[in-house]
Design a protein around this motif. Structure first.
Motif, short mmCIF file in Angstrom:
data_model
loop_
_atom_site.label_atom_id
_atom_site.label_comp_id
_atom_site.label_asym_id
_atom_site.label_seq_id
_atom_site.Cartn_x
_atom_site.Cartn_y
_atom_site.Cartn_z
N TYR A 43 -1.83 54.24 80.14
CA TYR A 43 -0.96 53.33 79.43
C TYR A 43 0.13 52.64 80.34
O TYR A 43 0.89 53.13 80.59
N PHE A 44 -0.17 51.38 79.85
CA PHE A 44 0.91 50.37 81.01
C PHE A 44 1.14 49.37 79.54
O PHE A 44 0.82 48.26 79.03
N VAL A 45 2.21 49.53 78.59
CA VAL A 45 3.23 49.16 77.46
C VAL A 45 4.53 49.15 77.83
O VAL A 45 5.25 49.69 77.23
N PRO A 46 4.70 48.32 78.88
CA PRO A 46 5.84 49.00 79.21
C PRO A 46 7.26 48.32 78.42
O PRO A 46 7.15 47.01 78.00
N PRO A 47 8.02 49.31 77.83
CA PRO A 47 9.51 48.55 77.85
C PRO A 47 9.86 47.07 78.76
O PRO A 47 10.26 47.01 79.69
N MET A 67 -2.02 51.00 88.82
CA MET A 67 -3.24 51.40 89.24
C MET A 67 -3.28 52.05 87.54
O MET A 67 -2.43 52.86 87.08
N LEU A 68 -4.12 51.51 87.19
CA LEU A 68 -4.62 51.86 85.75
C LEU A 68 -6.47 52.01 85.67
O LEU A 68 -7.02 51.60 86.73
N PRO A 69 -7.05 53.00 84.46
CA PRO A 69 -8.10 52.85 84.84
C PRO A 69 -8.78 51.76 84.53
O PRO A 69 -7.60 50.78 83.86
N GLN A 70 -9.94 51.47 84.28
CA GLN A 70 -10.81 50.30 84.96
C GLN A 70 -11.05 50.00 83.32
O GLN A 70 -11.23 49.10 82.50
N LYS A 71 -11.21 51.40 82.56
CA LYS A 71 -11.49 51.06 80.99
C LYS A 71 -10.69 51.44 80.17
O LYS A 71 -10.75 53.06 80.63
N ALA A 79 -6.86 46.07 75.53
CA ALA A 79 -6.13 44.63 75.83
C ALA A 79 -4.55 44.56 76.00
O ALA A 79 -4.11 44.08 76.56
N ALA A 80 -3.59 45.66 75.02
CA ALA A 80 -2.70 46.18 75.72
C ALA A 80 -1.99 46.16 77.10
O ALA A 80 -1.03 45.41 77.50
N ASN A 81 -2.67 46.93 77.57
CA ASN A 81 -2.66 47.48 79.04
C ASN A 81 -2.67 45.50 79.78
O ASN A 81 -1.78 45.58 80.39
N LYS A 82 -3.46 45.19 79.35
CA LYS A 82 -3.76 43.86 80.26
C LYS A 82 -2.44 43.21 79.47
O LYS A 82 -2.50 41.51 80.83
N SER A 83 -2.21 42.94 78.63
CA SER A 83 -1.48 42.45 77.85
C SER A 83 -0.05 42.12 78.54
O SER A 83 0.89 40.56 78.74
N PHE A 84 -0.04 42.84 79.08
CA PHE A 84 1.09 42.51 80.92
C PHE A 84 0.82 42.20 82.76
O PHE A 84 1.73 42.39 83.34
N PHE A 85 -0.14 42.08 82.18
CA PHE A 85 -0.64 41.96 84.09
C PHE A 85 -0.36 40.19 84.16
O PHE A 85 -0.22 40.06 84.96
N SER A 86 -0.70 39.97 83.37
CA SER A 86 0.04 38.13 83.29
C SER A 86 1.38 38.09 84.46
O SER A 86 1.90 37.52 85.65
N PHE A 178 -2.50 39.55 71.09
CA PHE A 178 -2.57 40.17 69.68
C PHE A 178 -1.77 41.46 70.04
O PHE A 178 -0.93 41.89 69.24
N MET A 179 -2.83 41.92 70.78
CA MET A 179 -2.11 43.20 71.13
C MET A 179 -0.62 43.89 71.49
O MET A 179 0.14 44.40 71.26
N ARG A 180 -0.23 42.23 72.69
CA ARG A 180 1.44 42.41 73.19
C ARG A 180 2.06 42.78 71.45
O ARG A 180 3.22 43.09 72.13
N LEU A 181 1.98 42.45 70.49
CA LEU A 181 2.70 42.36 68.64
C LEU A 181 3.26 43.27 68.47
O LEU A 181 4.31 43.87 68.56
N PHE A 182 2.05 44.70 68.95
CA PHE A 182 2.14 45.57 68.40
C PHE A 182 2.97 46.45 69.62
O PHE A 182 2.79 47.91 69.39
N SER A 183 3.01 46.12 71.22
CA SER A 183 3.25 47.31 72.29
C SER A 183 4.40 48.22 71.97
O SER A 183 4.28 48.99 72.42
N PRO A 184 5.83 47.65 70.83
CA PRO A 184 6.71 48.29 70.37
C PRO A 184 6.29 49.58 70.36
O PRO A 184 6.78 50.88 69.19
N LEU A 185 5.00 49.08 69.36
CA LEU A 185 4.28 50.35 68.70
C LEU A 185 3.49 51.76 69.20
O LEU A 185 2.47 52.76 68.79
#
Length: 186
Positions: A43-47, A67-71, A79-86, A178-185
């Motif tokens: 899980y990659f949703v870093p502060p 490195m993250l799992p493909q799925k 979607a939350a993990n990928k919201s930080f990729f860009s 959308f999931m990025r909005l919820f990243s602190p949760l």
């Protein structure tokens, strides 16, 4: 210090601690790395402070591989993990998705001298709400072994390139935002 000369530091973290110790220790690793940082997490949703430390390290020339799992094991986490990729890719952080079995490893290897293995994901929940514990091993032999394990897992992984990343569809982009909005949760 262990009998064989290894230096080991156990870093616990719990919700009622004054400081997010594990998060701060990961930020410390980013600020003090000289050559590379290899992260493995499901899980990659870093502060923001950790994300900024990772980006600053990458922008200063430190090789950072994430490195993250493909799925992810939960659809919303994908979607939350990928919201930080860009922004990571833009800063020079290389992102790999590992296929095959779901990886649940939470590791860090840095500069052939530091290995971190523990229970903490790279997310707000692990750093601020959960009871977690990470082990920091300051030993070249162990770091090289853990680096070798990481690189072997990398062979089972596919890098997400900027060009490929830009090709994703509008619906995927919407889910990520959308999931990025919820990243602190998460």
């Amino acid at each position: 210090k262990l009998k064989n000369g290894e230096r080991v530091q156990i870093i616990p973290d719990e919700p009622n601690d004054t400081y997010p110790t594990i998060q701060m220790s990961m930020e410390w690793a980013c600020h003090n790395a000289k050559k590379y940082l290899y992260f493995q997490t499901p899980y990659f949703v870093p502060p923001e402070p950790l994300l900024n430390a990772m980006k600053a390290a990458a922008l200063s020339g430190i090789e950072i591989i994430l490195m993250l799992p493909q799925k992810a094991d939960a659809t919303y986490m994908d979607a939350a993990n990928k919201s930080f990729f860009s922004e990571c890719i833009d800063a020079g952080i290389r992102i790999f998705e590992r296929g095959g079995e779901f990886i649940h490893s939470k590791t860090l290897v840095c500069d052939d001298y530091l290995s971190v293995i523990g229970t903490a994901n790279m997310d707000f929940r692990s750093f601020n709400l959960n009871y977690e514990i990470n082990t920091y091993i300051f030993d070249t032999k162990k770091a090289l072994l853990n680096k070798q394990i990481f690189l072997k897992d990398l062979e089972l992984s596919k890098e997400i390139t900027f060009a490929e990343w830009e090709q994703r569809g509008l619906f995927q982009r919407f889910k990520e935002r959308f999931m990025r909005l919820f990243s602190p949760l998460l």
